[in-house]
Design a protein around this motif. Structure first.
Motif, short mmCIF file in Angstrom:
data_model
loop_
_atom_site.label_atom_id
_atom_site.label_comp_id
_atom_site.label_asym_id
_atom_site.label_seq_id
_atom_site.Cartn_x
_atom_site.Cartn_y
_atom_site.Cartn_z
N ASN A 1 26.59 -2.48 20.12
CA ASN A 1 27.11 -1.14 20.33
C ASN A 1 27.06 -0.43 18.98
O ASN A 1 27.77 -0.82 18.05
CB ASN A 1 28.54 -1.20 20.87
N TRP A 2 26.17 0.53 18.87
CA TRP A 2 26.04 1.30 17.63
C TRP A 2 26.90 2.55 17.74
O TRP A 2 26.79 3.31 18.72
CB TRP A 2 24.58 1.69 17.39
N ILE A 3 27.76 2.75 16.76
CA ILE A 3 28.66 3.90 16.79
C ILE A 3 28.56 4.63 15.46
O ILE A 3 28.77 4.02 14.40
CB ILE A 3 30.11 3.46 17.06
N GLN A 4 28.19 5.88 15.52
CA GLN A 4 27.93 6.70 14.33
C GLN A 4 26.95 6.00 13.39
O GLN A 4 27.09 6.03 12.17
CB GLN A 4 29.24 7.01 13.59
N GLY A 5 25.95 5.36 13.99
CA GLY A 5 24.93 4.70 13.20
C GLY A 5 25.33 3.36 12.64
O GLY A 5 24.55 2.75 11.90
N ASN A 6 26.52 2.87 12.97
CA ASN A 6 26.96 1.55 12.51
C ASN A 6 26.82 0.55 13.64
O ASN A 6 27.20 0.81 14.78
CB ASN A 6 28.44 1.62 12.07
N ARG A 7 26.26 -0.62 13.28
CA ARG A 7 26.01 -1.65 14.29
C ARG A 7 27.23 -2.53 14.48
O ARG A 7 27.83 -2.99 13.51
CB ARG A 7 24.84 -2.52 13.85
N TYR A 8 27.61 -2.74 15.76
CA TYR A 8 28.68 -3.66 16.11
C TYR A 8 28.10 -4.66 17.11
O TYR A 8 27.69 -4.28 18.21
CB TYR A 8 29.88 -2.92 16.68
N VAL A 9 28.04 -5.91 16.69
CA VAL A 9 27.44 -6.95 17.52
C VAL A 9 28.42 -7.37 18.60
O VAL A 9 29.58 -7.68 18.32
CB VAL A 9 27.03 -8.17 16.67
N ILE A 10 27.96 -7.35 19.83
CA ILE A 10 28.77 -7.83 20.95
C ILE A 10 28.40 -9.27 21.26
O ILE A 10 29.25 -10.13 21.43
CB ILE A 10 28.56 -6.94 22.19
N LYS A 11 27.09 -9.52 21.32
CA LYS A 11 26.61 -10.88 21.59
C LYS A 11 25.26 -11.04 20.92
O LYS A 11 24.36 -10.23 21.12
CB LYS A 11 26.50 -11.11 23.10
N GLU A 12 25.11 -12.08 20.11
CA GLU A 12 23.84 -12.33 19.44
C GLU A 12 22.93 -13.22 20.27
O GLU A 12 21.72 -13.03 20.29
CB GLU A 12 24.07 -12.98 18.08
N ASP A 13 23.54 -14.19 20.95
CA ASP A 13 22.72 -15.13 21.73
C ASP A 13 21.90 -14.40 22.76
O ASP A 13 22.42 -13.56 23.50
CB ASP A 13 23.63 -16.15 22.43
N GLY A 14 20.62 -14.71 22.81
CA GLY A 14 19.76 -14.15 23.83
C GLY A 14 19.01 -12.92 23.41
O GLY A 14 18.19 -12.40 24.16
N TRP A 15 19.29 -12.43 22.17
CA TRP A 15 18.52 -11.26 21.72
C TRP A 15 17.04 -11.55 21.78
O TRP A 15 16.23 -10.72 22.18
CB TRP A 15 18.95 -10.88 20.30
N ASN A 16 16.64 -12.76 21.34
CA ASN A 16 15.23 -13.16 21.38
C ASN A 16 14.96 -13.87 22.70
O ASN A 16 15.46 -14.97 22.93
CB ASN A 16 14.92 -14.10 20.22
N ASP A 17 14.20 -13.27 23.54
CA ASP A 17 13.83 -13.90 24.81
C ASP A 17 12.63 -14.81 24.55
O ASP A 17 11.49 -14.35 24.50
CB ASP A 17 13.49 -12.85 25.85
#
Length: 1015
Positions: A440-456
């Motif tokens: 979830n990017w908010i005002q251009g800042n990245r907030y990771v919700i879940k990293e697992d699975g980003w790479n399929d």
């Protein structure tokens, strides 16, 4: 085939550059990028502590499916952001040279959600209340030049109380939110709300709009002040504050400085939010808005689907919560009997509310407010979709609609150039239950919700082990839980673990062997590389090259069981209508008609009803197209009118906070869902006069209703009737039985009660003389109406001395008391009452329940009637009202009253007391068709109301009642089985609990969720 294996948020510095193999270097790069973003978002006026880094954060998210808004989706597109804002979004978006490129192939990008009902970043108001033995508080204890009532907090600005709260922001971000409207949800007027993002950092940079809306409710919140202590008091306070603010604007010098009214007036330019506790509160709020030219944005409660026609008529935008009720544990039948059918039906139907609003074309937003666990938010949205809400409308209700409602669509709500870079990156369509929210990017800042699975990494690979040979390997499963198989003659299951860019494999190469080749390494751009050990422990090198995607497995189409919902009833309980009944022409033939007119009792007579009126009374009438009801052996009377009732009132029958509360109105708090309406129809009641209680000398304004079962509050009201008000005398009003803490409100004696009346009417007379520019006072407006015989008094009374006192006060101010109710000593002063012009509404044989009724006698009603006082028998009790015909008959037993005179005490006489005898109370051509067909003599204890007809509509039918009971049993059983099924599936359940309906008497004092009784 090129594969993207970038760690989320850390992309290649150019499209052709290989991913950095060294994790340490990756971390340094990430820190540098975050530092650049932090600096770009820093404030110009703040000093730099350390080394300045003026770089702007610029990112390009490529190859994504971008959902710009609910109507616009673009494939293989690029989103470019710089310095916290969107630069471009689309297939042709240009990638700046300095952009950090994030490959989002296979991923979706959506606008982050907007919640316009939140208290994020604000502390919870303290609601300790006063000590149990504290004296009543009559004025605000807020220090400063503020208004008189501390439930009016229009001067509060959320922006001044707001603080970034990382602990509360994180779960909101993880639910998909990027922006919230935050308010201090405390009081009737709650001040202004601020529109803020959920980004971290200083408050100054996350505030989008300082004052984005003004907020209201009917809940006085943390106020320790006595007034208001009922819902009708809250309504009156709101109305009076609107009037006071208008007056203050035009006459500021007369009030001096009033910061509450100043703020109120300033806040009127903002969007106006109103929190409603239920569907009827929605209509109460909307009525106030209509009165003062305000269109509220209404925060609903979740049961508005039960009255969609009325909701649409408000023309409001709604904020709908998704805190759907949990399943109830119905396993124990002894517990299950406490659960009402309405509660069971609400559990089943509540998830369909958003879909019902969409179908009705009513604009709405969705909110996470009221959820105990924010993690349930997306699951509940998906449930609402399952129950009829479309995905497009769901997204719109979470993005564009809330942003547009707050006039902030230029900032948030879609992915367009110039707006804040608030967006979600997901693994697939947002509302699929398999979709993962990655970031979830908010005002251009990245907030990771879940990293697992980003790479399929799913697909077929060639793994080459040196020394050792090459093997074909297939990776299946899901992006977050991959599964590995070695493809040989016999496919052998292996093991794979992925942690960011690190990967480890275990490859069984021989079926019979228990040992495997163990490999670990790093995921690169198009390959994996690393080292490992073979089955003998010898160190090896290895690499894996992507060959192709795995063959698509044909989806097994899960057969969806269609959701079956029961019908909505009007009202929403077991005895409600599937469809509201319509007026009929009816001929009731060959019955005994008690006319209450000079014709008296007519045997073997017909009554024809047309267009809701009595059209003919006679023998052998032609039916025409009318419905024919055989009345042979039965009796027809006018409908019973209860002159003193407290049914169908919501959240308090007494505004007991002050001695004079003539500004409050029962009309504002009608509860059409009260099952007592139906129960009293079953006892032949067709109209009820709903009164304020007896807690104060001058109580609130009353309301006459017809028992039109299933109609809304406005349609219950009898139109064009002379308005009434409740007065009271005796122990209750001087608080002799309220306890030791209630010894400071004037009056405390019967002498003081008289002085209250004199003072109130003197003030009203002076108020009237002030002219057109005076401050309009709702309390005094009602008293002026009394002085001019435009409003009439019904007075709670017992003791002859007080009855005489009030008649004397009335004579002094040249008005008269219309009705003395209860009046158990009326037989002592009947001659004086007749001379004054007062009527009586009394009990048949209630006495000895407190000191001031010790002199009651059962012949009281008969004596007053013989003297010439118009006398009615009333109930003051929901149960007694079902048997008022029997109460009337007691005067035959106790005092030898004639049968027709006895029946008139619950039909024509109350109509005369209420000034509606020209249209109710007797069976006469031209009057309203409010009649009851009795199974027996109407004054007999064996008589049952077979049919109760109101305005030509059969509102109660005993045969239909039997069918309703059968329907209730069947519906309860269906829902019970459904709830038991939920428990078997492992769905969490709540314990069944008894929730009694509101039932009031004169003496009931509202105290939180329960009411105390003045003994």
């Amino acid at each position: 085939m090129k594969r993207a294996f970038e760690k989320p948020g850390i992309a290649l510095l150019s499209r052709g550059m290989a991913y950095a193999m060294n994790r340490h270097r990756s971390k340094l790069l990430l820190l540098a990028l975050l530092a650049a973003g932090s600096y770009a978002n820093a404030q110009e006026t703040y000093p730099v502590n350390g080394i300045a880094d003026p770089r702007e954060g610029c990112f390009a998210f490529t190859h994504a499916t971008i959902v710009k808004d609910a109507q616009t989706t673009v494939n293989n597109a690029t989103l470019v952001i710089r310095d916290g804002k969107i630069v471009d979004a689309g297939p042709a978006a240009l990638i700046p040279k300095d952009a950090i490129v994030v490959d989002c192939k296979g991923k979706y990008i959506y606008p982050s959600f907007v919640d316009i009902y939140s208290s994020y970043g604000l502390s919870e108001p303290k609601r300790g209340g006063s000590p149990w033995n504290a004296a009543p508080q009559f004025l605000s204890n807020t220090k400063g030049a503020y208004g008189w009532n501390q439930a009016i907090k229009s001067e509060i600005n959320a922006v001044e109380l707001f603080a970034v709260d990382e602990g509360k922001a994180t779960p909101l971000r993880e639910a998909g939110f990027g922006t919230v409207l935050t308010q201090q949800a405390d009081g009737i007027a709650r001040g202004t709300a601020a529109l803020v993002t959920l980004a971290g950092g200083k408050e100054n940079k996350v505030i989008i709009r300082e004052k984005a809306a003004a907020s209201y409710s009917f809940d006085k919140g943390s106020s320790t002040q006595n007034y208001p202590n009922s819902l009708m008091g809250s309504v009156a306070l709101l109305r009076q504050t609107y009037l006071d603010a208008q007056w203050y604007k035009s006459q500021p010098a007369k009030e001096g400085v009033n910061l509450s009214l100043q703020a109120w007036n300033a806040n009127q330019q903002l969007p106006q939010l109103f929190e409603a506790a239920d569907k009827w509160d929605v209509l109460r709020a909307d009525k106030i808005g209509d009165e003062f030219g305000v269109q509220y944005i209404i925060k609903g409660s979740g049961n508005e689907y039960q009255r969609m026609t009325e909701m649409a008529a408000t023309k409001a935008t709604f904020i709908l919560p998704v805190n759907f009720p949990g399943a109830i544990d119905m396993e124990d039948p002894n517990d299950a009997r406490f659960v009402s059918l309405a509660e069971m039906k609400h559990w089943e139907m509540a998830p369909a509310e958003p879909g019902a609003f969409e179908k009705a074309n009513i604009p709405f937003c969705l909110t996470a407010a009221d959820l105990k666990d924010i993690k349930q938010f997306l699951a509940n949205i998906r449930k609402a979709i399952e129950y009829g809400l479309t995905e497009q409308k769901a997204l719109e209700a979470l993005t564009k609609t809330p942003a547009t409602t707050l006039k902030a669509y230029d900032k948030v709500g879609s992915l367009e150039a110039g707006k804040l870079a608030n967006f979600l990156i997901t693994s697939g369509p947002l509302f699929s239950d398999k979709t993962i929210l990655y970031q979830n990017w908010i005002q251009g800042n990245r907030y990771v919700i879940k990293e697992d699975g980003w790479n399929d990494i799913r697909g077929i690979y060639t793994v080459t082990i040196t020394p050792g040979g090459s093997y074909s390997v297939e990776v299946k499963g899901t992006p977050t839980a991959p599964a590995l198989s070695v493809l040989q003659k016999d496919t052998l299951p292996g093991r794979i673990d992925v942690n960011g860019k690190l990967i480890s494999l275990s490859l069984p190469l021989v079926k019979s062997s228990k040992s495997s080749v163990r490999l670990s390494g790093i995921i690169g751009d198009n390959s994996w590389t690393g080292t490992g050990a073979d089955t003998t422990g010898t160190m090896v090198k290895w690499n894996a090259v992507f060959v192709k995607a795995a063959p698509a497995k044909a989806d097994t189409v899960k057969k969806e069981t269609p959701i079956v919902l029961g019908p909505i009833y009007y009202p929403f309980n077991g005895y409600g209508w599937d469809k509201l009944p319509t007026q009929q022409d009816i001929l009731i033939k060959n019955t005994t008609v008690w006319t209450n007119e000079k014709e008296g009792k007519l045997e073997n007579t017909d009554v024809l009803i047309r267009n809701g009126k009595i059209a003919q009374v006679g023998k052998n009438l032609a039916a025409g197209n009318a419905r024919v009801i055989d009345g042979t052996g039965k009796h027809l009377s006018a409908g019973i009118i209860d002159e003193h009732s407290h049914i169908a009132i919501s959240k308090g029958v007494n505004e007991s906070s002050q001695a004079v509360t003539s500004e409050v109105r029962i009309a504002d708090v009608l509860n059409p869902d009260d099952v007592n309406i139906y129960r009293q129809l079953s006892g032949g009641v067709t109209a009820s006069h709903l009164l304020h209680g007896s807690a104060n000398p001058i109580g609130g304004q009353s309301q006459l209703i017809k028992l039109r079962w299933g109609q809304n509050a406005e349609d219950l009201k009898v139109a064009n009737w002379d308005p009434f008000i409740k007065f009271a005398l005796g122990e209750n009003v001087k608080q002799s039985n309220w306890g030791e803490r209630n010894t400071v409100r004037f009056p405390q004696s019967r002498m003081g009660v008289e002085q209250i009346y004199v003072d109130a009417f003197t003030r009203a007379r002076d108020y009237e003389k002030q002219g057109v520019n005076k401050r309009r006072d709702l309390e005094l407006d009602a008293l002026v109406e009394i002085l001019h015989q435009k409003r009439f008094i019904t007075c709670h009374s017992y003791v002859q001395s007080e009855i005489n006192m009030l008649m004397h006060v009335a004579d002094s101010f040249h008005f008269h008391v219309n009705t003395f109710t209860h009046i158990l000593e009326g037989y002592k002063v009947a001659d004086k009452m007749k001379a004054h012009g007062a009527g009586a509404g009394t009990f048949a044989d209630w006495w000895a329940y407190k000191m001031e009724v010790q002199d009651a006698i059962p012949a009281n009603a008969a004596i007053m009637q013989r003297v010439g006082v118009v006398t009615a028998i009333n109930s003051d009790d929901a149960e007694m009202a079902r048997r008022l015909n029997q109460e009337a008959a007691k005067s035959i037993k106790y005092a030898g009253m004639g049968e027709e005179d006895a029946l008139k005490m619950v039909t024509l006489n109350p109509a005369r007391l209420l000034h509606v005898d020209n249209r109710m109370g007797s069976i006469k051509v031209g009057k309203d068709a409010d009649v009851v067909l009795w199974s027996d003599h109407p004054l007999s204890i064996y008589a049952k109301a077979d049919k109760t007809i109101v305005d030509g509509i059969v509102e109660f039918d005993r045969d239909n009642d039997l069918q309703l009971r059968k329907r209730i049993a069947e519906e309860r059983n269906r829902l019970t089985q459904k709830l038991l099924g939920e428990k078997k599936k492992g769905t969490p359940t709540t314990k069944a609990a008894y929730a009694p309906d509101e039932m009031y008497h004169c003496e009931d004092l509202q105290g939180g969720h329960q009411h105390d009784v003045i003994k």
